[in-house]
Design a protein around this motif. Structure first.
Motif, PDB file in Angstrom:
ATOM      1  N   GLU A   1       0.919  -1.193  -0.011  1.00  0.00           N
ATOM      2  CA  GLU A   1       0.098  -0.061   0.168  1.00  0.00           C
ATOM      3  C   GLU A   1       0.860   1.401   0.069  1.00  0.00           C
ATOM      4  O   GLU A   1       1.744   1.390   0.761  1.00  0.00           O
ATOM      5  N   GLY A   2       0.453   2.201  -0.947  1.00  0.00           N
ATOM      6  CA  GLY A   2       1.306   3.330  -0.938  1.00  0.00           C
ATOM      7  C   GLY A   2       2.451   3.376  -1.763  1.00  0.00           C
ATOM      8  O   GLY A   2       3.287   4.353  -1.906  1.00  0.00           O
ATOM      9  N   PHE A   3       3.049   2.163  -2.203  1.00  0.00           N
ATOM     10  CA  PHE A   3       4.269   1.971  -2.976  1.00  0.00           C
ATOM     11  C   PHE A   3       3.761   1.428  -4.282  1.00  0.00           C
ATOM     12  O   PHE A   3       4.148   1.731  -5.390  1.00  0.00           O
ATOM     13  N   GLY A   4       3.125   0.286  -4.465  1.00  0.00           N
ATOM     14  CA  GLY A   4       2.980  -0.556  -5.679  1.00  0.00           C
ATOM     15  C   GLY A   4       3.514  -2.016  -5.394  1.00  0.00           C
ATOM     16  O   GLY A   4       3.169  -2.880  -4.246  1.00  0.00           O
ATOM     17  N   THR A   5       3.819  -2.539  -6.674  1.00  0.00           N
ATOM     18  CA  THR A   5       4.226  -3.931  -6.694  1.00  0.00           C
ATOM     19  C   THR A   5       5.462  -4.240  -6.391  1.00  0.00           C
ATOM     20  O   THR A   5       6.498  -3.397  -7.015  1.00  0.00           O
ATOM     21  N   ILE A   6       6.111  -4.897  -5.763  1.00  0.00           N
ATOM     22  CA  ILE A   6       7.427  -5.615  -5.528  1.00  0.00           C
ATOM     23  C   ILE A   6       7.520  -6.609  -6.514  1.00  0.00           C
ATOM     24  O   ILE A   6       7.274  -7.763  -6.374  1.00  0.00           O
TER      25      ILE A   6
END
Length: 416
Positions: free
Chosen positions: A350-355
């Motif tokens: 959440e708040g970053f995207g996909t690792i």
């Protein structure tokens, strides 16, 4: 006066240079430095540089060289006194015999390796490189017009090259095998019996040479021991041994390394150096001589640093074992951990995207934990990230807390 119209300047770059990739370790380090200068308290664990000062006696030798006016050019190959000292070191510590004309002193081990690759490889040749590898090896091959051939290894086998894989990948184009032990980025150390098996395969291919990068030789943790590849039966004639002062003696900024090999290989590398940089710094060579006079394997000064590195390694290994989904191969030397975080790939944060890969994981950790690590894809293994523990234990303890807090925001997609 009539105006003269300027012709457009041809700003094209050599295709060979355009094919080179910039070093991700330097890029990450520069990014962390820029953030710190902007006031962000980033912990940099990306650079492969000891955090210790150069031992006092070595630094004093360098300062004395300046005071004594020892500030002029030296012979291209290095001063005779330093080359003799290197020969003594190689005989006493490594069991390999060289004369001073079989040693070339350069501006760091990186220059030694580059010149060696340029000297022995031709366009169309292949350079065999076990992965994970130091970021510069494939680019050096490319610069020589050779093709890097990557040999995969596995974390379950401590990232050590399998003789079967080597035998499978050798072709009539194979010219050079690069071995690095202790390894950057994994810290793996090749045991003597495995090196002997590799040597048995190499013997079958008269055209195949070996470049043995031994820059981390003294940073090794018992019971692991270092074996120089050139000391094995039949390997002296085809091995180019590279070593230097940067890592063990905390002399990265002094820029001093050396190559030891049969005379015709050294002469070829010396020819390149004479038209490239000429000899290494006279001041650094005096400092290097003092380093070799510290005693066997660098004496107490080096053993003290190695003891600190081992304490840091043990702390980090134990800390990362507590993180779910992480795989670790405990390093036997150098000052790096190469950790498998691939179970987290594909996770949303959440708040970053996909690792999605090692690079996005490192960006996430830089943003959320304010810790700078190097993506494993820079070393040929995207499942991992590299952590340098060439930092104070207190710094590593703070970094460990921050990394654990950031990783807790994501859940492993696949059970380890």
């Amino acid at each position: 006066m009539s105006a003269v119209r300027a012709e457009a300047v041809d700003a094209s770059i050599s295709p060979t240079v355009s094919a080179l990739r910039p070093s991700k370790t330097m890029a990450i380090t520069d990014q962390a430095t820029a953030l710190r200068q902007a006031g962000v308290p980033v912990i940099g664990l990306a650079a492969g540089e000891p955090d210790f000062d150069t031992p006092a006696s070595i630094a004093e030798a360098g300062m004395n060289a300046i005071r004594d006016g020892y500030t002029r050019y030296t012979p291209n190959a290095g001063t005779l006194e330093l080359r003799k000292a290197i020969c003594n070191k190689l005989q006493e510590e490594n069991g390999i015999s060289y004369s001073p004309d079989q040693v070339l002193v350069s501006n760091g081990a990186k220059q030694c390796i580059t010149q060696a690759v340029l000297a022995v490889c031709s366009p169309g040749d292949e350079v065999l490189i076990p992965a994970p590898y130091w970021v510069s090896y494939p680019e050096m091959a490319t610069l020589a017009g050779a093709a890097p051939v990557i040999l995969p290894t596995n974390i379950s086998e401590n990232f050590l090259l399998s003789p079967e894989i080597l035998a499978e990948k050798i072709s009539e184009k194979s010219r050079l095998l690069i071995l690095c032990s202790p390894s950057n980025p994994t810290g793996s150390v090749y045991p003597k019996d495995l090196l002997e098996k590799i040597a048995d395969i190499v013997k079958k291919h008269p055209r195949l040479l070996v470049l043995s990068d031994e820059i981390y030789e003294h940073i090794i943790y018992q019971p692991a021991t270092h074996t120089s590849f050139a000391s094995l039966p039949g390997m002296w004639e085809r091995t180019l041994t590279v070593n230097g002062f940067s890592k063990a003696f905390a002399m990265t900024g002094w820029r001093l390394g050396y190559l030891a090999a049969p005379k015709h290989f050294v002469a070829a590398c010396g020819k390149i150096q004479s038209q490239f940089t000429s000899g290494a710094s006279s001041i650094s060579q005096k400092a290097g001589l003092a380093a070799l006079n510290l005693g066997y394997a660098g004496g107490e000064a080096v053993s003290t640093m190695v003891k600190a590195f081992q304490e840091r390694r043990d702390y980090l290994v134990n800390g990362f074992k507590e993180i779910p989904g992480v795989k670790i191969s405990e390093p036997k030397g150098a000052f790096y951990l190469f950790i498998d975080f691939s179970s987290y790939y594909g996770s949303e944060v959440e708040g970053f995207g996909t690792i999605s890969d090692s690079e996005s994981l490192c960006i996430f950790l830089l943003e959320k934990a304010q810790v700078a690590l190097v993506p494993g894809d820079a070393f040929g293994d995207d499942t991992c990230v590299r952590i340098s523990y060439a930092a104070a234990l207190s710094t590593l303890q703070t970094a460990m807390v921050k990394i654990k807090e950031a990783v807790a925001l994501i859940k492993p997609r696949v059970a380890a």
